[in-house]
Enzyme design. Structure first.
Site, PDB file in Angstrom:
ATOM      1  N   ASP A   1       0.870  -1.208  -0.084  1.00 40.66           N
ATOM      2  CA  ASP A   1      -0.039  -0.043   0.134  1.00 40.66           C
ATOM      3  C   ASP A   1       0.712   1.308   0.119  1.00 40.66           C
ATOM      4  O   ASP A   1       0.557   2.198   0.262  1.00 40.66           O
ATOM      5  CB  ASP A   1      -1.134  -0.050   1.432  1.00 40.66           C
ATOM      6  CG  ASP A   1      -0.169  -0.069   2.610  1.00 40.66           C
ATOM      7  OD1 ASP A   1       1.148  -0.002   2.586  1.00 40.66           O
ATOM      8  OD2 ASP A   1      -0.706   0.068   3.594  1.00 40.66           O
TER       9      ASP A   1
ATOM     10  N   CYS B   1       4.785  -0.363   2.810  1.00 42.30           N
ATOM     11  CA  CYS B   1       5.298  -1.494   3.233  1.00 42.30           C
ATOM     12  C   CYS B   1       6.805  -1.335   3.632  1.00 42.30           C
ATOM     13  O   CYS B   1       7.223  -2.211   4.453  1.00 42.30           O
ATOM     14  CB  CYS B   1       5.162  -2.312   1.730  1.00 42.30           C
ATOM     15  SG  CYS B   1       6.013  -1.735   0.397  1.00 42.30           S
TER      16      CYS B   1
ATOM     17  N   HIS C   1       7.939  -2.947  -4.115  1.00 43.39           N
ATOM     18  CA  HIS C   1       7.476  -3.494  -2.865  1.00 43.39           C
ATOM     19  C   HIS C   1       8.514  -4.162  -2.080  1.00 43.39           C
ATOM     20  O   HIS C   1       9.610  -4.740  -2.346  1.00 43.39           O
ATOM     21  CB  HIS C   1       6.422  -4.661  -3.223  1.00 43.39           C
ATOM     22  CG  HIS C   1       5.760  -5.293  -1.873  1.00 43.39           C
ATOM     23  ND1 HIS C   1       4.939  -4.483  -1.062  1.00 43.39           N
ATOM     24  CD2 HIS C   1       5.794  -6.441  -1.318  1.00 43.39           C
ATOM     25  CE1 HIS C   1       4.645  -5.267  -0.097  1.00 43.39           C
ATOM     26  NE2 HIS C   1       5.082  -6.571  -0.347  1.00 43.39           N
TER      27      HIS C   1
END
Lengths: 253, 278
Positions: free
Chosen positions: B83, B86, B272
Protein backbone atom coordinates in the site's frame (compact mmCIF):
# COMPACT_ATOMS: atom_id res chain seq x y z
CA UNK A 1 -16.27 15.66 26.64
CA UNK A 2 -17.15 13.13 29.31
CA UNK A 3 -20.06 12.09 27.21
CA UNK A 4 -17.92 11.70 24.15
CA UNK A 5 -15.42 9.46 25.89
CA UNK A 6 -18.25 7.15 26.88
CA UNK A 7 -19.60 7.00 23.40
CA UNK A 8 -16.44 6.40 21.41
CA UNK A 9 -13.63 3.98 21.75
CA UNK A 10 -10.94 6.25 23.16
CA UNK A 11 -8.29 3.58 22.55
CA UNK A 12 -8.79 4.17 18.87
CA UNK A 13 -6.13 6.64 17.69
CA UNK A 14 -8.49 8.72 15.54
CA UNK A 15 -10.85 9.34 18.43
CA UNK A 16 -8.02 10.13 20.82
CA UNK A 17 -6.59 12.52 18.27
CA UNK A 18 -9.89 14.35 17.73
CA UNK A 19 -10.48 14.71 21.44
CA UNK A 20 -7.03 16.19 21.71
CA UNK A 21 -7.76 18.61 18.91
CA UNK A 22 -11.04 19.57 20.57
CA UNK A 23 -9.09 20.47 23.68
CA UNK A 24 -6.45 22.33 21.71
CA UNK A 25 -9.14 24.38 19.98
CA UNK A 26 -11.49 24.69 22.95
CA UNK A 27 -10.87 28.40 23.39
CA UNK A 28 -12.18 30.64 20.61
CA UNK A 29 -9.69 33.06 19.06
CA UNK A 30 -10.14 36.21 17.00
CA UNK A 31 -9.12 34.39 13.82
CA UNK A 32 -10.92 31.09 14.12
CA UNK A 33 -12.83 28.73 16.36
CA UNK A 34 -14.03 25.18 15.87
CA UNK A 35 -15.65 22.50 17.95
CA UNK A 36 -17.23 19.09 17.45
CA UNK A 37 -21.00 18.75 17.44
CA UNK A 38 -22.28 17.58 20.78
CA UNK A 39 -23.40 14.24 19.45
CA UNK A 40 -20.77 13.61 16.80
CA UNK A 41 -17.03 13.87 17.25
CA UNK A 42 -16.58 13.37 13.51
CA UNK A 43 -18.43 16.49 12.51
CA UNK A 44 -17.31 19.92 13.61
CA UNK A 45 -18.54 23.44 12.97
CA UNK A 46 -16.04 26.23 12.51
CA UNK A 47 -16.00 30.00 12.16
CA UNK A 48 -13.18 32.01 10.59
CA UNK A 49 -12.55 35.70 10.20
CA UNK A 50 -12.03 37.01 6.68
CA UNK A 51 -8.34 37.81 6.14
CA UNK A 52 -7.45 41.47 6.72
CA UNK A 53 -6.50 43.63 3.76
CA UNK A 54 -8.60 41.52 1.37
CA UNK A 55 -12.15 41.66 -0.01
CA UNK A 56 -13.13 39.37 2.84
CA UNK A 57 -11.99 41.75 5.58
CA UNK A 58 -14.67 42.18 8.21
CA UNK A 59 -16.45 39.04 7.03
CA UNK A 60 -17.19 36.10 9.28
CA UNK A 61 -17.60 32.70 7.67
CA UNK A 62 -19.09 29.59 9.13
CA UNK A 63 -18.96 26.01 7.97
CA UNK A 64 -18.73 22.34 8.72
CA UNK A 65 -15.75 20.02 8.93
CA UNK A 66 -16.39 16.38 8.13
CA UNK A 67 -13.77 13.99 9.42
CA UNK A 68 -13.44 10.66 7.62
CA UNK A 69 -13.32 7.67 9.91
CA UNK A 70 -9.70 7.16 8.84
CA UNK A 71 -8.74 10.63 10.12
CA UNK A 72 -5.93 11.69 10.48
CA UNK A 73 -4.72 9.32 7.76
CA UNK A 74 -7.17 10.89 5.32
CA UNK A 75 -7.92 14.61 5.07
CA UNK A 76 -10.96 16.38 6.54
CA UNK A 77 -13.57 17.85 4.20
CA UNK A 78 -14.66 21.41 4.63
CA UNK A 79 -18.08 22.75 3.72
CA UNK A 80 -18.69 26.49 3.81
CA UNK A 81 -22.17 27.54 4.82
CA UNK A 82 -21.91 31.34 4.79
CA UNK A 83 -22.05 32.87 1.30
CA UNK A 84 -18.62 34.35 0.65
CA UNK A 85 -18.02 34.69 -3.10
CA UNK A 86 -14.88 32.54 -3.06
CA UNK A 87 -16.18 29.02 -2.42
CA UNK A 88 -19.51 27.54 -3.29
CA UNK A 89 -21.56 26.94 -0.19
CA UNK A 90 -22.74 23.47 0.77
CA UNK A 91 -20.03 21.86 -1.27
CA UNK A 92 -17.30 19.66 0.09
CA UNK A 93 -13.84 21.05 -0.48
CA UNK A 94 -10.62 19.35 0.36
CA UNK A 95 -7.08 20.51 1.00
CA UNK A 96 -3.91 19.20 -0.57
CA UNK A 97 -0.56 20.52 -1.63
CA UNK A 98 -1.07 22.84 -4.61
CA UNK A 99 -0.90 20.97 -7.88
CA UNK A 100 -0.87 17.60 -6.14
CA UNK A 101 -3.50 15.01 -5.35
CA UNK A 102 -5.46 14.86 -2.12
CA UNK A 103 -3.11 12.06 -1.16
CA UNK A 104 -0.59 14.72 -0.21
CA UNK A 105 -2.55 15.44 2.97
CA UNK A 106 -0.28 14.78 5.93
CA UNK A 107 -1.40 13.11 9.14
CA UNK A 108 0.66 15.60 11.13
CA UNK A 109 -1.54 18.42 9.88
CA UNK A 110 -4.58 19.17 11.99
CA UNK A 111 -7.89 20.98 11.98
CA UNK A 112 -6.00 24.12 12.93
CA UNK A 113 -3.79 23.68 9.86
CA UNK A 114 -6.91 23.30 7.73
CA UNK A 115 -8.51 26.47 9.13
CA UNK A 116 -5.35 28.57 8.82
CA UNK A 117 -4.90 27.29 5.29
CA UNK A 118 -8.50 28.10 4.45
CA UNK A 119 -8.06 31.68 5.66
CA UNK A 120 -4.79 32.01 3.72
CA UNK A 121 -6.33 30.50 0.59
CA UNK A 122 -9.45 32.68 0.45
CA UNK A 123 -7.84 35.64 -1.36
CA UNK A 124 -6.14 33.45 -4.00
CA UNK A 125 -7.64 33.54 -7.51
CA UNK A 126 -10.36 30.96 -8.17
CA UNK A 127 -8.99 30.04 -11.61
CA UNK A 128 -11.95 27.87 -12.49
CA UNK A 129 -11.15 25.24 -9.89
CA UNK A 130 -14.08 23.01 -9.04
CA UNK A 131 -15.94 24.40 -6.04
CA UNK A 132 -14.43 27.87 -6.47
CA UNK A 133 -16.31 31.08 -7.22
CA UNK A 134 -14.91 34.12 -8.96
CA UNK A 135 -17.13 36.93 -7.64
CA UNK A 136 -16.04 40.53 -8.12
CA UNK A 137 -14.39 42.39 -5.24
CA UNK A 138 -17.54 44.49 -4.83
CA UNK A 139 -19.76 41.43 -4.53
CA UNK A 140 -17.39 39.81 -2.07
CA UNK A 141 -17.33 42.96 0.04
CA UNK A 142 -21.13 43.04 0.15
CA UNK A 143 -21.20 39.38 1.19
CA UNK A 144 -18.55 40.07 3.84
CA UNK A 145 -20.76 42.80 5.30
CA UNK A 146 -23.83 40.59 5.21
CA UNK A 147 -21.99 37.64 6.75
CA UNK A 148 -21.79 39.37 10.13
CA UNK A 149 -25.48 38.80 10.76
CA UNK A 150 -25.51 35.26 9.38
CA UNK A 151 -26.71 32.61 11.80
CA UNK A 152 -26.20 28.85 11.85
CA UNK A 153 -29.23 26.75 12.71
CA UNK A 154 -27.11 24.80 15.17
CA UNK A 155 -24.62 27.36 16.49
CA UNK A 156 -26.68 30.58 16.34
CA UNK A 157 -25.27 34.00 15.45
CA UNK A 158 -21.81 33.29 14.15
CA UNK A 159 -20.44 36.72 15.02
CA UNK A 160 -20.71 35.80 18.68
CA UNK A 161 -18.64 32.64 18.26
CA UNK A 162 -15.27 34.26 17.65
CA UNK A 163 -13.38 35.78 20.54
CA UNK A 164 -12.91 39.53 20.55
CA UNK A 165 -9.84 39.43 22.74
CA UNK A 166 -7.90 36.19 22.38
CA UNK A 167 -5.43 36.12 19.53
CA UNK A 168 -4.75 32.74 17.94
CA UNK A 169 -1.51 30.95 18.72
CA UNK A 170 1.08 32.54 16.42
CA UNK A 171 1.81 30.75 13.16
CA UNK A 172 5.16 28.97 13.28
CA UNK A 173 7.74 29.10 10.50
CA UNK A 174 6.99 25.49 9.61
CA UNK A 175 3.27 26.25 9.45
CA UNK A 176 3.92 29.27 7.29
CA UNK A 177 5.71 27.22 4.64
CA UNK A 178 2.97 24.59 4.81
CA UNK A 179 0.18 27.15 4.48
CA UNK A 180 1.73 28.64 1.38
CA UNK A 181 1.57 25.26 -0.30
CA UNK A 182 -1.95 24.18 0.54
CA UNK A 183 -4.75 24.50 -1.98
CA UNK A 184 -8.46 23.79 -1.65
CA UNK A 185 -10.61 22.17 -4.25
CA UNK A 186 -13.87 20.34 -4.43
CA UNK A 187 -13.49 16.66 -5.00
CA UNK A 188 -15.27 15.42 -7.99
CA UNK A 189 -15.25 11.77 -7.27
CA UNK A 190 -15.64 10.43 -3.87
CA UNK A 191 -14.90 6.78 -4.21
CA UNK A 192 -14.15 5.68 -0.73
CA UNK A 193 -10.64 4.71 0.21
CA UNK A 194 -10.11 1.15 1.39
CA UNK A 195 -12.53 0.40 4.20
CA UNK A 196 -10.88 0.37 7.55
CA UNK A 197 -11.86 -0.75 10.98
CA UNK A 198 -14.69 1.21 12.50
CA UNK A 199 -13.16 3.96 14.55
CA UNK A 200 -15.84 4.06 17.19
CA UNK A 201 -18.77 2.23 18.60
CA UNK A 202 -21.35 4.39 16.91
CA UNK A 203 -21.40 5.35 13.30
CA UNK A 204 -21.42 9.11 13.13
CA UNK A 205 -21.36 9.18 9.36
CA UNK A 206 -25.03 8.66 8.54
CA UNK A 207 -26.07 11.98 10.02
CA UNK A 208 -23.76 13.63 7.64
CA UNK A 209 -25.27 15.78 5.00
CA UNK A 210 -27.15 13.43 2.68
CA UNK A 211 -30.59 14.81 3.24
CA UNK A 212 -30.45 18.18 4.85
CA UNK A 213 -28.50 20.37 2.49
CA UNK A 214 -29.99 21.37 -0.81
CA UNK A 215 -27.27 21.41 -3.40
CA UNK A 216 -27.04 24.20 -5.88
CA UNK A 217 -28.74 22.22 -8.60
CA UNK A 218 -31.63 21.54 -6.28
CA UNK A 219 -31.92 25.26 -5.58
CA UNK A 220 -31.85 25.96 -9.27
CA UNK A 221 -34.61 23.46 -9.87
CA UNK A 222 -36.64 24.96 -7.08
CA UNK A 223 -36.26 28.41 -8.57
CA UNK A 224 -37.36 27.11 -11.93
CA UNK A 225 -40.44 25.49 -10.44
CA UNK A 226 -41.31 28.66 -8.55
CA UNK A 227 -40.93 30.77 -11.66
CA UNK A 228 -43.12 28.35 -13.61
CA UNK A 229 -45.79 28.46 -10.89
CA UNK A 230 -45.67 32.23 -10.82
CA UNK A 231 -46.02 32.49 -14.59
CA UNK A 232 -48.95 30.08 -14.39
CA UNK A 233 -50.61 32.09 -11.63
CA UNK A 234 -50.22 35.33 -13.57
CA UNK A 235 -51.68 33.59 -16.62
CA UNK A 236 -54.72 32.39 -14.71
CA UNK A 237 -55.15 35.83 -13.18
CA UNK A 238 -55.11 37.52 -16.60
CA UNK A 239 -57.44 34.90 -18.00
CA UNK A 240 -59.95 35.46 -15.20
CA UNK A 241 -59.77 39.24 -15.53
CA UNK A 242 -60.32 38.82 -19.27
CA UNK A 243 -63.34 36.67 -18.60
CA UNK A 244 -64.70 39.12 -16.06
CA UNK A 245 -64.57 41.90 -18.61
CA UNK A 246 -65.64 39.93 -21.62
CA UNK A 247 -67.89 37.20 -20.35
CA UNK A 248 -68.30 34.44 -22.85
CA UNK A 249 -71.02 31.94 -23.15
CA UNK A 250 -68.79 29.34 -21.52
CA UNK A 251 -68.53 31.19 -18.24
CA UNK A 252 -72.21 31.55 -18.07
CA UNK A 253 -72.63 27.81 -18.30
CA UNK B 1 -21.36 10.33 1.44
CA UNK B 2 -20.94 8.90 -1.98
CA UNK B 3 -24.44 9.96 -2.84
CA UNK B 4 -23.73 13.45 -1.79
CA UNK B 5 -20.56 13.58 -3.86
CA UNK B 6 -22.30 12.37 -6.99
CA UNK B 7 -25.10 14.86 -6.61
CA UNK B 8 -22.70 17.73 -6.16
CA UNK B 9 -20.66 16.68 -9.16
CA UNK B 10 -23.90 16.55 -11.10
CA UNK B 11 -24.66 20.16 -10.33
CA UNK B 12 -21.24 21.27 -11.42
CA UNK B 13 -22.02 19.82 -14.84
CA UNK B 14 -20.29 22.40 -16.95
CA UNK B 15 -17.12 22.89 -18.92
CA UNK B 16 -14.95 22.18 -15.95
CA UNK B 17 -16.59 18.84 -15.46
CA UNK B 18 -16.01 17.80 -19.03
CA UNK B 19 -12.37 18.54 -18.72
CA UNK B 20 -11.89 16.30 -15.71
CA UNK B 21 -8.48 15.17 -16.54
CA UNK B 22 -7.35 11.63 -17.01
CA UNK B 23 -5.76 12.04 -13.60
CA UNK B 24 -9.10 11.80 -11.88
CA UNK B 25 -9.98 8.64 -13.74
CA UNK B 26 -6.64 7.08 -13.01
CA UNK B 27 -7.03 7.98 -9.36
CA UNK B 28 -10.44 6.40 -9.26
CA UNK B 29 -9.13 3.22 -10.74
CA UNK B 30 -6.21 3.28 -8.37
CA UNK B 31 -8.57 3.58 -5.41
CA UNK B 32 -10.48 0.55 -6.61
CA UNK B 33 -7.29 -1.45 -6.82
CA UNK B 34 -6.30 -0.26 -3.36
CA UNK B 35 -9.66 -1.33 -2.03
CA UNK B 36 -9.25 -4.79 -3.45
CA UNK B 37 -5.74 -5.09 -2.04
CA UNK B 38 -6.86 -4.03 1.41
CA UNK B 39 -9.61 -6.60 1.39
CA UNK B 40 -7.41 -9.49 0.37
CA UNK B 41 -3.92 -8.86 1.81
CA UNK B 42 -3.29 -8.36 5.54
CA UNK B 43 -1.13 -5.41 6.61
CA UNK B 44 1.47 -7.90 7.81
CA UNK B 45 1.07 -11.58 6.99
CA UNK B 46 2.06 -14.84 8.67
CA UNK B 47 5.47 -16.45 8.35
CA UNK B 48 5.73 -18.45 5.11
CA UNK B 49 8.31 -20.81 3.70
CA UNK B 50 10.54 -19.05 1.21
CA UNK B 51 9.59 -21.70 -1.32
CA UNK B 52 6.16 -20.06 -1.51
CA UNK B 53 7.90 -17.55 -3.78
CA UNK B 54 8.54 -20.24 -6.38
CA UNK B 55 4.86 -20.56 -7.10
CA UNK B 56 4.77 -16.94 -8.17
CA UNK B 57 7.46 -17.50 -10.76
CA UNK B 58 6.59 -20.89 -12.22
CA UNK B 59 7.02 -19.66 -15.77
CA UNK B 60 10.02 -17.51 -15.13
CA UNK B 61 13.40 -19.27 -15.14
CA UNK B 62 15.35 -16.10 -14.30
CA UNK B 63 13.34 -15.42 -11.18
CA UNK B 64 13.32 -19.08 -10.19
CA UNK B 65 17.11 -19.00 -10.17
CA UNK B 66 16.97 -15.91 -8.02
CA UNK B 67 14.59 -17.53 -5.56
CA UNK B 68 17.03 -20.42 -5.38
CA UNK B 69 19.89 -18.07 -4.61
CA UNK B 70 17.76 -16.37 -1.99
CA UNK B 71 16.85 -19.65 -0.34
CA UNK B 72 20.50 -20.42 0.26
CA UNK B 73 20.50 -17.59 2.80
CA UNK B 74 16.90 -17.22 3.95
CA UNK B 75 14.27 -19.71 5.08
CA UNK B 76 11.14 -17.65 5.60
CA UNK B 77 9.34 -14.67 4.23
CA UNK B 78 6.65 -12.48 5.79
CA UNK B 79 4.62 -10.51 3.29
CA UNK B 80 3.28 -7.03 3.84
CA UNK B 81 0.42 -5.22 2.15
CA UNK B 82 1.57 -3.32 -0.93
CA UNK B 83 0.00 0.00 0.00
CA UNK B 84 3.01 2.27 -0.38
CA UNK B 85 3.76 2.01 3.33
CA UNK B 86 5.32 -1.44 3.08
CA UNK B 87 8.91 -0.39 3.71
CA UNK B 88 8.03 1.40 6.93
CA UNK B 89 5.73 -1.38 8.08
CA UNK B 90 8.12 -4.18 7.20
CA UNK B 91 11.06 -2.38 8.76
CA UNK B 92 9.34 -1.61 12.06
CA UNK B 93 7.81 -5.07 12.38
CA UNK B 94 11.07 -6.86 11.70
CA UNK B 95 13.08 -4.58 13.96
CA UNK B 96 10.71 -4.76 16.92
CA UNK B 97 10.61 -8.53 16.50
CA UNK B 98 14.39 -8.58 16.62
CA UNK B 99 14.45 -6.39 19.74
CA UNK B 100 12.44 -9.04 21.60
CA UNK B 101 15.55 -11.19 21.69
CA UNK B 102 18.19 -8.46 21.94
CA UNK B 103 17.84 -6.47 25.14
CA UNK B 104 21.01 -4.42 24.72
CA UNK B 105 19.97 -3.34 21.23
CA UNK B 106 16.60 -2.47 22.71
CA UNK B 107 18.16 -0.23 25.35
CA UNK B 108 20.16 1.56 22.69
CA UNK B 109 17.10 2.00 20.51
CA UNK B 110 14.90 3.14 23.37
CA UNK B 111 17.15 6.13 24.01
CA UNK B 112 17.14 7.10 20.33
CA UNK B 113 13.38 6.71 20.06
CA UNK B 114 12.79 8.68 23.24
CA UNK B 115 14.79 11.64 21.96
CA UNK B 116 13.34 11.57 18.48
CA UNK B 117 10.26 13.61 19.36
CA UNK B 118 12.26 16.60 20.56
CA UNK B 119 14.18 16.64 17.29
CA UNK B 120 10.92 16.82 15.34
CA UNK B 121 9.41 19.52 17.52
CA UNK B 122 12.61 21.55 17.23
CA UNK B 123 12.30 21.29 13.46
CA UNK B 124 8.91 22.97 13.72
CA UNK B 125 6.50 20.03 13.49
CA UNK B 126 3.34 20.70 15.43
CA UNK B 127 3.96 19.51 18.97
CA UNK B 128 0.61 18.00 19.70
CA UNK B 129 0.22 16.04 16.48
CA UNK B 130 3.78 14.71 16.75
CA UNK B 131 3.06 13.74 20.35
CA UNK B 132 -0.03 11.88 19.27
CA UNK B 133 1.95 9.60 16.94
CA UNK B 134 4.92 9.40 19.27
CA UNK B 135 2.81 8.13 22.16
CA UNK B 136 1.28 5.30 20.17
CA UNK B 137 4.68 4.40 18.75
CA UNK B 138 6.31 4.36 22.18
CA UNK B 139 3.44 2.38 23.64
CA UNK B 140 4.24 -0.45 21.22
CA UNK B 141 8.01 -0.05 21.71
CA UNK B 142 7.63 -0.25 25.49
CA UNK B 143 5.51 -3.39 25.27
CA UNK B 144 8.40 -4.96 23.41
CA UNK B 145 10.85 -3.69 26.04
CA UNK B 146 8.87 -5.18 28.93
CA UNK B 147 9.13 -8.64 27.43
CA UNK B 148 12.52 -8.43 25.71
CA UNK B 149 14.76 -11.33 26.68
CA UNK B 150 11.92 -13.08 28.52
CA UNK B 151 10.93 -16.73 28.60
CA UNK B 152 9.96 -18.43 25.32
CA UNK B 153 6.30 -18.47 26.42
CA UNK B 154 6.17 -14.76 27.21
CA UNK B 155 7.97 -14.01 23.95
CA UNK B 156 5.42 -16.01 22.04
CA UNK B 157 2.52 -14.11 23.57
CA UNK B 158 4.08 -10.72 22.96
CA UNK B 159 4.82 -11.77 19.37
CA UNK B 160 1.13 -12.47 18.90
CA UNK B 161 0.30 -9.13 20.46
CA UNK B 162 2.74 -7.35 18.15
CA UNK B 163 1.29 -9.13 15.16
CA UNK B 164 -2.24 -8.07 16.18
CA UNK B 165 -1.21 -4.46 16.66
CA UNK B 166 0.50 -4.37 13.29
CA UNK B 167 -2.69 -5.63 11.71
CA UNK B 168 -4.87 -3.03 13.41
CA UNK B 169 -5.02 -0.13 11.01
CA UNK B 170 -5.03 2.42 13.84
CA UNK B 171 -1.84 1.23 15.54
CA UNK B 172 -0.12 0.11 12.40
CA UNK B 173 -0.63 3.37 10.52
CA UNK B 174 0.36 5.44 13.54
CA UNK B 175 3.68 3.60 13.63
CA UNK B 176 4.13 4.24 9.91
CA UNK B 177 3.34 7.94 10.31
CA UNK B 178 5.82 8.30 13.14
CA UNK B 179 8.60 6.62 11.16
CA UNK B 180 7.79 8.83 8.19
CA UNK B 181 8.20 11.86 10.45
CA UNK B 182 11.50 10.54 11.81
CA UNK B 183 12.67 9.98 8.23
CA UNK B 184 11.64 13.49 7.27
CA UNK B 185 13.37 14.87 10.37
CA UNK B 186 16.61 13.12 9.43
CA UNK B 187 16.45 14.39 5.84
CA UNK B 188 15.84 17.94 6.98
CA UNK B 189 18.49 17.87 9.69
CA UNK B 190 21.15 16.68 7.22
CA UNK B 191 19.67 18.44 4.24
CA UNK B 192 23.05 19.43 2.75
CA UNK B 193 23.94 15.78 2.41
CA UNK B 194 20.56 14.51 1.21
CA UNK B 195 20.06 17.28 -1.31
CA UNK B 196 22.50 15.37 -3.55
CA UNK B 197 20.12 12.41 -3.75
CA UNK B 198 17.13 14.42 -4.86
CA UNK B 199 16.59 14.69 -8.57
CA UNK B 200 15.15 17.81 -10.11
CA UNK B 201 14.76 21.24 -8.59
CA UNK B 202 13.00 20.21 -5.38
CA UNK B 203 14.43 21.21 -2.00
CA UNK B 204 14.76 18.60 0.73
CA UNK B 205 11.81 20.11 2.58
CA UNK B 206 9.61 20.00 -0.49
CA UNK B 207 10.66 16.43 -1.11
CA UNK B 208 9.76 15.50 2.46
CA UNK B 209 6.37 17.13 2.19
CA UNK B 210 5.53 15.42 -1.09
CA UNK B 211 7.27 12.05 -0.89
CA UNK B 212 8.01 11.24 2.74
CA UNK B 213 5.38 12.59 5.10
CA UNK B 214 2.17 11.72 3.21
CA UNK B 215 0.90 8.19 3.74
CA UNK B 216 0.96 5.66 0.89
CA UNK B 217 3.99 7.27 -0.78
CA UNK B 218 6.46 4.60 -1.76
CA UNK B 219 9.94 4.49 -0.30
CA UNK B 220 13.11 4.79 -2.27
CA UNK B 221 16.79 4.44 -1.40
CA UNK B 222 16.81 7.86 0.17
CA UNK B 223 14.05 6.96 2.64
CA UNK B 224 15.92 3.84 3.72
CA UNK B 225 19.23 5.63 4.09
CA UNK B 226 17.63 8.37 6.17
CA UNK B 227 15.63 6.09 8.47
CA UNK B 228 18.43 3.60 9.05
CA UNK B 229 20.74 6.48 9.90
CA UNK B 230 18.25 8.26 12.11
CA UNK B 231 17.63 5.15 14.21
CA UNK B 232 21.11 3.71 13.75
CA UNK B 233 19.70 0.36 12.66
CA UNK B 234 21.37 -1.84 10.05
CA UNK B 235 19.06 -2.89 7.21
CA UNK B 236 19.94 -5.36 4.46
CA UNK B 237 17.81 -5.15 1.36
CA UNK B 238 17.94 -8.01 -1.15
CA UNK B 239 17.09 -6.67 -4.57
CA UNK B 240 15.19 -9.14 -6.66
CA UNK B 241 14.62 -7.41 -9.96
CA UNK B 242 15.72 -7.75 -13.55
CA UNK B 243 18.88 -5.81 -13.00
CA UNK B 244 21.66 -6.25 -15.53
CA UNK B 245 24.94 -7.87 -14.68
CA UNK B 246 26.70 -11.07 -15.50
CA UNK B 247 25.50 -12.98 -12.47
CA UNK B 248 21.85 -12.92 -13.34
CA UNK B 249 20.94 -15.58 -10.83
CA UNK B 250 22.34 -13.68 -7.89
CA UNK B 251 20.14 -11.52 -5.72
CA UNK B 252 22.13 -8.43 -4.92
CA UNK B 253 22.19 -7.12 -1.36
CA UNK B 254 22.61 -3.57 -0.09
CA UNK B 255 23.32 -2.67 3.50
CA UNK B 256 22.07 0.57 5.01
CA UNK B 257 23.90 2.43 6.49
CA UNK B 258 26.83 1.11 4.51
CA UNK B 259 29.05 -1.27 6.44
CA UNK B 260 26.57 -1.72 9.28
CA UNK B 261 25.60 -5.06 10.78
CA UNK B 262 22.13 -5.83 9.41
CA UNK B 263 19.46 -6.64 11.98
CA UNK B 264 16.55 -6.26 9.57
CA UNK B 265 16.43 -8.17 6.30
CA UNK B 266 14.04 -7.10 3.58
CA UNK B 267 13.26 -8.46 0.17
CA UNK B 268 12.72 -5.84 -2.50
CA UNK B 269 10.79 -6.62 -5.64
CA UNK B 270 9.96 -3.67 -7.87
CA UNK B 271 7.69 -1.40 -5.87
CA UNK B 272 7.46 -3.61 -2.81
CA UNK B 273 9.20 -4.76 0.40
CA UNK B 274 8.65 -7.96 2.38
CA UNK B 275 10.49 -9.30 5.44
CA UNK B 276 13.08 -12.08 5.16
CA UNK B 277 14.18 -14.50 7.90
CA UNK B 278 17.32 -16.60 8.00
Amino acid sequence: MAEISEKYNTKCPGVKRLMREAMELAEATEEYCARPLEDNLFEWHFTVQGPKGTDFEGGIYHGRILLPKEYPMHPPHIILLTPNGRFEVNKKICLSISGHHPETWQPSWSIRTALLALIAFMPTPAEGTIGSLDYSPAERKILAKKSVTWACSQCGEIAALLSSTTAAKPITEEEKTVLNQIAFKAEDEQTAKPPEEPAHTQEPEPQVLESSEPTNSFLDQLTEILVALLVGAVGIFIYRRWNAHYPTSETEL
Amino acid sequence: MADDASSSSGCAGNIIDNSINQDELIMKQQREIEKEISETIPLVGELEELSSLEKEYNEDPVYLLKVKDLSSKYKYIRRTRPDGNCFFRAFSYAYLEHLLTDKSEYNKFYEIAKNSKEILVALGFSQFTVEDFYETFMEVVQRVGEQAGGTPESLESVRTELHDKFNKQGYSDYIVVYLRLVTSGQLQTENDFYQNFIEGPRTVTEFCRQEVEPMYKESDHIHIIALSNALNVGVRVKYMDRGEGSQVSEVIAHDFPEGSKPLVHLLYRPGHYDILYA
